[in-house]
Design a protein around this motif. Structure first.
Motif, short mmCIF file in Angstrom:
data_model
loop_
_atom_site.label_atom_id
_atom_site.label_comp_id
_atom_site.label_asym_id
_atom_site.label_seq_id
_atom_site.Cartn_x
_atom_site.Cartn_y
_atom_site.Cartn_z
N GLU A 64 -41.15 39.24 72.83
CA GLU A 64 -42.40 39.83 73.47
C GLU A 64 -43.74 39.03 73.37
O GLU A 64 -44.71 38.90 74.28
N LYS A 65 -43.56 38.48 72.02
CA LYS A 65 -44.71 37.66 71.63
C LYS A 65 -44.76 36.51 72.66
O LYS A 65 -46.01 36.02 73.06
N LEU A 66 -43.93 35.60 72.76
CA LEU A 66 -43.64 34.51 73.49
C LEU A 66 -44.10 34.83 75.08
O LEU A 66 -44.70 33.95 75.72
N GLN A 67 -43.66 35.98 75.39
CA GLN A 67 -43.93 36.64 76.84
C GLN A 67 -45.34 36.58 77.09
O GLN A 67 -46.12 36.41 78.15
N GLU A 68 -46.01 37.22 76.05
CA GLU A 68 -47.53 37.38 76.06
C GLU A 68 -48.16 35.98 76.24
O GLU A 68 -49.27 35.90 76.92
N GLU A 69 -47.75 34.96 75.36
CA GLU A 69 -48.57 33.80 75.52
C GLU A 69 -47.99 33.06 77.01
O GLU A 69 -49.08 32.30 77.35
N CYS A 70 -47.01 33.19 77.28
CA CYS A 70 -46.43 32.65 78.69
C CYS A 70 -47.39 33.13 79.67
O CYS A 70 -48.03 32.35 80.52
N GLU A 71 -47.81 34.38 79.55
CA GLU A 71 -48.73 35.12 80.61
C GLU A 71 -50.15 34.54 80.38
O GLU A 71 -51.04 34.36 81.49
N LYS A 72 -50.57 34.43 79.03
CA LYS A 72 -52.02 33.77 78.99
C LYS A 72 -51.98 32.26 79.46
O LYS A 72 -53.07 31.89 80.08
N MET A 73 -50.97 31.78 79.09
CA MET A 73 -50.93 30.16 79.68
C MET A 73 -50.88 30.14 81.31
O MET A 73 -51.46 29.48 81.60
N GLN A 74 -50.05 31.07 81.64
CA GLN A 74 -50.09 31.17 83.37
C GLN A 74 -51.32 31.25 83.73
O GLN A 74 -51.94 30.74 84.84
N ILE A 107 -53.37 28.13 83.76
CA ILE A 107 -52.83 27.26 84.51
C ILE A 107 -53.62 27.67 85.96
O ILE A 107 -53.93 26.87 86.65
N ASN A 108 -53.50 29.04 86.12
CA ASN A 108 -54.09 29.36 87.60
C ASN A 108 -55.60 28.97 87.72
O ASN A 108 -56.21 28.50 88.79
N GLN A 109 -56.13 29.42 86.51
CA GLN A 109 -57.58 28.92 86.39
C GLN A 109 -58.16 27.42 86.73
O GLN A 109 -58.81 27.11 87.23
N LEU A 110 -57.09 26.81 85.94
CA LEU A 110 -57.25 25.24 86.20
C LEU A 110 -56.94 24.59 87.56
O LEU A 110 -57.80 23.79 88.10
N LYS A 111 -55.94 25.40 88.05
CA LYS A 111 -55.63 24.87 89.65
C LYS A 111 -56.91 25.30 90.59
O LYS A 111 -57.09 24.74 91.38
N SER A 112 -57.16 26.64 90.21
CA SER A 112 -58.73 26.89 91.06
C SER A 112 -59.73 25.82 90.81
O SER A 112 -60.35 25.59 91.81
#
Length: 233
Positions: free
Chosen positions: A118-128, A131-136
């Protein structure tokens, strides 16, 4: 990020001063975009590794859950066999207790792995999200770069035109046009003068012959008309 601050400062600068400045804003922006794309590639790779670890923890948690269920079922089977007399009660109880201990340990491991997942999943969502912000941001700065290049081209063309305009000697051009106009008028006057001289140069005999020949022509025409009328009559 420092690159964002740097690009923001470039975006606020005036085009003319930026071009004339020490650093070329187009090259800086292109380098900034390349840096962001490199960071994006690294972030995507890190996200993939993080997701892989998260999936692994999830699978391990599910495996521990199943192991706990298996130990629980084994404890039940041991108790049932003791009741049927197939196994000594003391031995069955001892083994059933061990199975229940292992069940509890597996449950504890499963719970710990689930929390890690669950903790790793939260970190994945934050990193995603990052990444989306960086793409934008990359897309935004690429569009800004196109606009900047277009504005630079226009400003350069305008500067060249204005520079050439300042190099044109307007007074000299007007003076040359006036001289050309005077020359044309002088040539026209000379042509008219030569015509007058030609007319004035005729002798008296030439003037008489011109009139006489003109009269002969008229008489010849009259005679021709008379002959044609006689033929018709």
């Amino acid at each position: 990020m420092n690159i964002f601050k740097r690009l923001l400062n470039i975006g606020k600068a005036e085009i003319h001063s930026a071009i004339e400045g020490f650093e070329d804003p187009i090259k800086l922006t292109e380098q900034g975009i390349r840096d962001m794309k490199e960071q994006l590639a690294k972030s995507v790779e890190a996200l993939a590794q993080l997701k892989a670890l998260s999936i692994r923890k999830k699978n391990e948690s599910e495996t521990e859950d199943q192991t706990a269920k298996d130990y629980y079922n084994k404890a039940i089977i041991l108790v049932q066999k003791a009741e049927k007399g197939e196994v000594e009660v003391t031995e069955a109880d001892r083994l059933a207790k061990e199975a229940l201990k292992k069940q509890a340990s597996s449950q504890e491991n499963a719970l710990s792995l689930k929390k890690e997942h669950e903790k790793l999943q939260e970190e994945c969502e934050k990193m995603q999200g990052n990444i989306n912000q960086l793409k934008s941001s990359i897309s935004k700065w690429e569009n800004e770069l196109k606009t900047l290049k277009a504005r630079v081209q226009v400003s350069e063309a305008t500067k060249d035109i204005n520079k050439k305009m300042t190099q044109i000697d307007t007074g000299s051009t007007v003076h040359m046009l006036e001289k050309l106009k005077d020359r044309v008028m002088q040539q026209e006057a000379m042509a008219e003068a030569y015509l007058d001289i030609a007319h004035a140069g005729k002798s008296v005999d030439e003037e008489i012959d011109a009139i006489v020949k003109n009269g002969d022509t008229e008489a010849e025409d009259a005679l021709q008309k008379l002959k044609e009328s006689i033929k018709k009559g």
